[in-house]
Design a protein around this motif. Sequence first.
Motif, PDB file in Angstrom:
ATOM      1  N   MET A 107      61.762  33.302  32.789  1.00  0.00           N
ATOM      2  CA  MET A 107      61.770  31.842  32.820  1.00  0.00           C
ATOM      3  C   MET A 107      61.945  31.301  34.234  1.00  0.00           C
ATOM      4  O   MET A 107      61.364  30.271  34.588  1.00  0.00           O
ATOM      5  CB  MET A 107      62.866  31.296  31.896  1.00  0.00           C
ATOM      6  N   GLN A 108      62.720  31.960  35.053  1.00  0.00           N
ATOM      7  CA  GLN A 108      62.903  31.503  36.435  1.00  0.00           C
ATOM      8  C   GLN A 108      61.564  31.504  37.179  1.00  0.00           C
ATOM      9  O   GLN A 108      61.263  30.569  37.919  1.00  0.00           O
ATOM     10  CB  GLN A 108      63.930  32.374  37.157  1.00  0.00           C
ATOM     11  N   ALA A 109      60.757  32.523  36.975  1.00  0.00           N
ATOM     12  CA  ALA A 109      59.436  32.579  37.599  1.00  0.00           C
ATOM     13  C   ALA A 109      58.530  31.486  37.040  1.00  0.00           C
ATOM     14  O   ALA A 109      57.788  30.839  37.789  1.00  0.00           O
ATOM     15  CB  ALA A 109      58.808  33.954  37.395  1.00  0.00           C
ATOM     16  N   ALA A 110      58.590  31.250  35.733  1.00  0.00           N
ATOM     17  CA  ALA A 110      57.779  30.194  35.119  1.00  0.00           C
ATOM     18  C   ALA A 110      58.147  28.831  35.692  1.00  0.00           C
ATOM     19  O   ALA A 110      57.278  28.008  35.984  1.00  0.00           O
ATOM     20  CB  ALA A 110      57.952  30.203  33.606  1.00  0.00           C
ATOM     21  N   GLN A 111      59.413  28.596  35.880  1.00  0.00           N
ATOM     22  CA  GLN A 111      59.866  27.320  36.421  1.00  0.00           C
ATOM     23  C   GLN A 111      59.495  27.168  37.896  1.00  0.00           C
ATOM     24  O   GLN A 111      59.239  26.061  38.360  1.00  0.00           O
ATOM     25  CB  GLN A 111      61.365  27.164  36.205  1.00  0.00           C
ATOM     26  N   ALA A 112      59.433  28.252  38.630  1.00  0.00           N
ATOM     27  CA  ALA A 112      59.046  28.199  40.042  1.00  0.00           C
ATOM     28  C   ALA A 112      57.577  27.820  40.221  1.00  0.00           C
ATOM     29  O   ALA A 112      57.172  27.383  41.297  1.00  0.00           O
ATOM     30  CB  ALA A 112      59.329  29.539  40.716  1.00  0.00           C
ATOM     31  N   LEU A 113      56.786  27.969  39.173  1.00  0.00           N
ATOM     32  CA  LEU A 113      55.362  27.654  39.280  1.00  0.00           C
ATOM     33  C   LEU A 113      55.110  26.201  39.647  1.00  0.00           C
ATOM     34  O   LEU A 113      54.120  25.889  40.291  1.00  0.00           O
ATOM     35  CB  LEU A 113      54.635  27.993  37.978  1.00  0.00           C
ATOM     36  N   SER A 114      55.993  25.297  39.258  1.00  0.00           N
ATOM     37  CA  SER A 114      55.776  23.892  39.610  1.00  0.00           C
ATOM     38  C   SER A 114      55.744  23.707  41.122  1.00  0.00           C
ATOM     39  O   SER A 114      54.885  23.008  41.653  1.00  0.00           O
ATOM     40  CB  SER A 114      56.828  22.991  38.974  1.00  0.00           C
ATOM     41  N   ALA A 115      56.661  24.359  41.822  1.00  0.00           N
ATOM     42  CA  ALA A 115      56.667  24.276  43.284  1.00  0.00           C
ATOM     43  C   ALA A 115      55.454  24.972  43.879  1.00  0.00           C
ATOM     44  O   ALA A 115      54.844  24.486  44.829  1.00  0.00           O
ATOM     45  CB  ALA A 115      57.947  24.885  43.845  1.00  0.00           C
ATOM     46  N   VAL A 116      55.086  26.111  43.298  1.00  0.00           N
ATOM     47  CA  VAL A 116      53.916  26.846  43.788  1.00  0.00           C
ATOM     48  C   VAL A 116      52.671  25.991  43.625  1.00  0.00           C
ATOM     49  O   VAL A 116      51.869  25.859  44.552  1.00  0.00           O
ATOM     50  CB  VAL A 116      53.763  28.207  43.060  1.00  0.00           C
ATOM     51  N   LYS A 117      52.503  25.357  42.457  1.00  0.00           N
ATOM     52  CA  LYS A 117      51.327  24.524  42.204  1.00  0.00           C
ATOM     53  C   LYS A 117      51.229  23.380  43.204  1.00  0.00           C
ATOM     54  O   LYS A 117      50.135  23.022  43.634  1.00  0.00           O
ATOM     55  CB  LYS A 117      51.354  23.973  40.779  1.00  0.00           C
ATOM     56  N   GLN A 118      52.363  22.810  43.582  1.00  0.00           N
ATOM     57  CA  GLN A 118      52.363  21.710  44.545  1.00  0.00           C
ATOM     58  C   GLN A 118      51.971  22.174  45.939  1.00  0.00           C
ATOM     59  O   GLN A 118      51.442  21.392  46.712  1.00  0.00           O
ATOM     60  CB  GLN A 118      53.736  21.053  44.617  1.00  0.00           C
ATOM     61  N   GLY A 119      52.237  23.439  46.254  1.00  0.00           N
ATOM     62  CA  GLY A 119      52.035  23.924  47.611  1.00  0.00           C
ATOM     63  C   GLY A 119      50.693  24.581  47.884  1.00  0.00           C
ATOM     64  O   GLY A 119      50.451  25.027  48.998  1.00  0.00           O
ATOM     65  N   ILE A 120      49.835  24.672  46.880  1.00  0.00           N
ATOM     66  CA  ILE A 120      48.549  25.359  47.067  1.00  0.00           C
ATOM     67  C   ILE A 120      47.402  24.456  46.633  1.00  0.00           C
ATOM     68  O   ILE A 120      47.617  23.446  45.954  1.00  0.00           O
ATOM     69  CB  ILE A 120      48.489  26.702  46.308  1.00  0.00           C
ATOM     70  N   SER A 121      46.188  24.848  47.016  1.00  0.00           N
ATOM     71  CA  SER A 121      45.033  24.028  46.650  1.00  0.00           C
ATOM     72  C   SER A 121      43.967  24.817  45.894  1.00  0.00           C
ATOM     73  O   SER A 121      42.898  24.287  45.621  1.00  0.00           O
ATOM     74  CB  SER A 121      44.431  23.397  47.909  1.00  0.00           C
ATOM     75  N   ILE A 122      44.242  26.074  45.548  1.00  0.00           N
ATOM     76  CA  ILE A 122      43.266  26.855  44.783  1.00  0.00           C
ATOM     77  C   ILE A 122      43.787  27.039  43.356  1.00  0.00           C
ATOM     78  O   ILE A 122      44.981  26.881  43.109  1.00  0.00           O
ATOM     79  CB  ILE A 122      42.974  28.229  45.442  1.00  0.00           C
ATOM     80  N   PRO A 123      42.903  27.363  42.423  1.00  0.00           N
ATOM     81  CA  PRO A 123      43.339  27.571  41.042  1.00  0.00           C
ATOM     82  C   PRO A 123      44.348  28.715  40.928  1.00  0.00           C
ATOM     83  O   PRO A 123      44.264  29.710  41.647  1.00  0.00           O
ATOM     84  CB  PRO A 123      42.039  27.915  40.308  1.00  0.00           C
ATOM     85  N   LEU A 124      45.282  28.539  40.010  1.00  0.00           N
ATOM     86  CA  LEU A 124      46.374  29.490  39.806  1.00  0.00           C
ATOM     87  C   LEU A 124      46.307  30.048  38.385  1.00  0.00           C
ATOM     88  O   LEU A 124      46.183  29.291  37.420  1.00  0.00           O
ATOM     89  CB  LEU A 124      47.705  28.763  40.014  1.00  0.00           C
ATOM     90  N   VAL A 125      46.394  31.363  38.273  1.00  0.00           N
ATOM     91  CA  VAL A 125      46.441  32.037  36.974  1.00  0.00           C
ATOM     92  C   VAL A 125      47.827  32.655  36.846  1.00  0.00           C
ATOM     93  O   VAL A 125      48.262  33.407  37.720  1.00  0.00           O
ATOM     94  CB  VAL A 125      45.357  33.135  36.873  1.00  0.00           C
ATOM     95  N   ALA A 126      48.505  32.334  35.753  1.00  0.00           N
ATOM     96  CA  ALA A 126      49.838  32.883  35.503  1.00  0.00           C
ATOM     97  C   ALA A 126      49.716  34.094  34.584  1.00  0.00           C
ATOM     98  O   ALA A 126      49.208  33.992  33.477  1.00  0.00           O
ATOM     99  CB  ALA A 126      50.727  31.823  34.868  1.00  0.00           C
ATOM    100  N   ASP A 127      50.177  35.233  35.050  1.00  0.00           N
ATOM    101  CA  ASP A 127      50.186  36.470  34.266  1.00  0.00           C
ATOM    102  C   ASP A 127      51.504  36.492  33.488  1.00  0.00           C
ATOM    103  O   ASP A 127      52.535  36.944  33.980  1.00  0.00           O
ATOM    104  CB  ASP A 127      50.060  37.662  35.214  1.00  0.00           C
TER     105      ASP A 127
END
Length: 74
Positions: free
Chosen positions: A34-54
């Motif tokens: 869950m900690q990694a899932a929650q960190a995705l919000s910050a990751v999504k804000q900081g990048i400009s390419i599509p993101l795939v969550a494994d």
Amino acid sequence: MTNTDTRDAKATIRQIKQLEELDCELIRVAVPDMQAAQALSAVKQGISIPLVADIHFDYRLALAALEPASTACV
């Protein structure tokens, strides 16, 4: 795919930006908890390419990964 700990959003963003500079067009990150899932919000804000969550074995991680950056907890 990144090889950083997704829970470390800053390191993950840094690595994704390096991959973007090398013309990477899509990135995959591991979401083992869950900690990694929650960190995705910050990751999504900081990048400009599509993101795939494994997502690792728990549908709740997938639901958390879908949260928009403004509502997810980091």
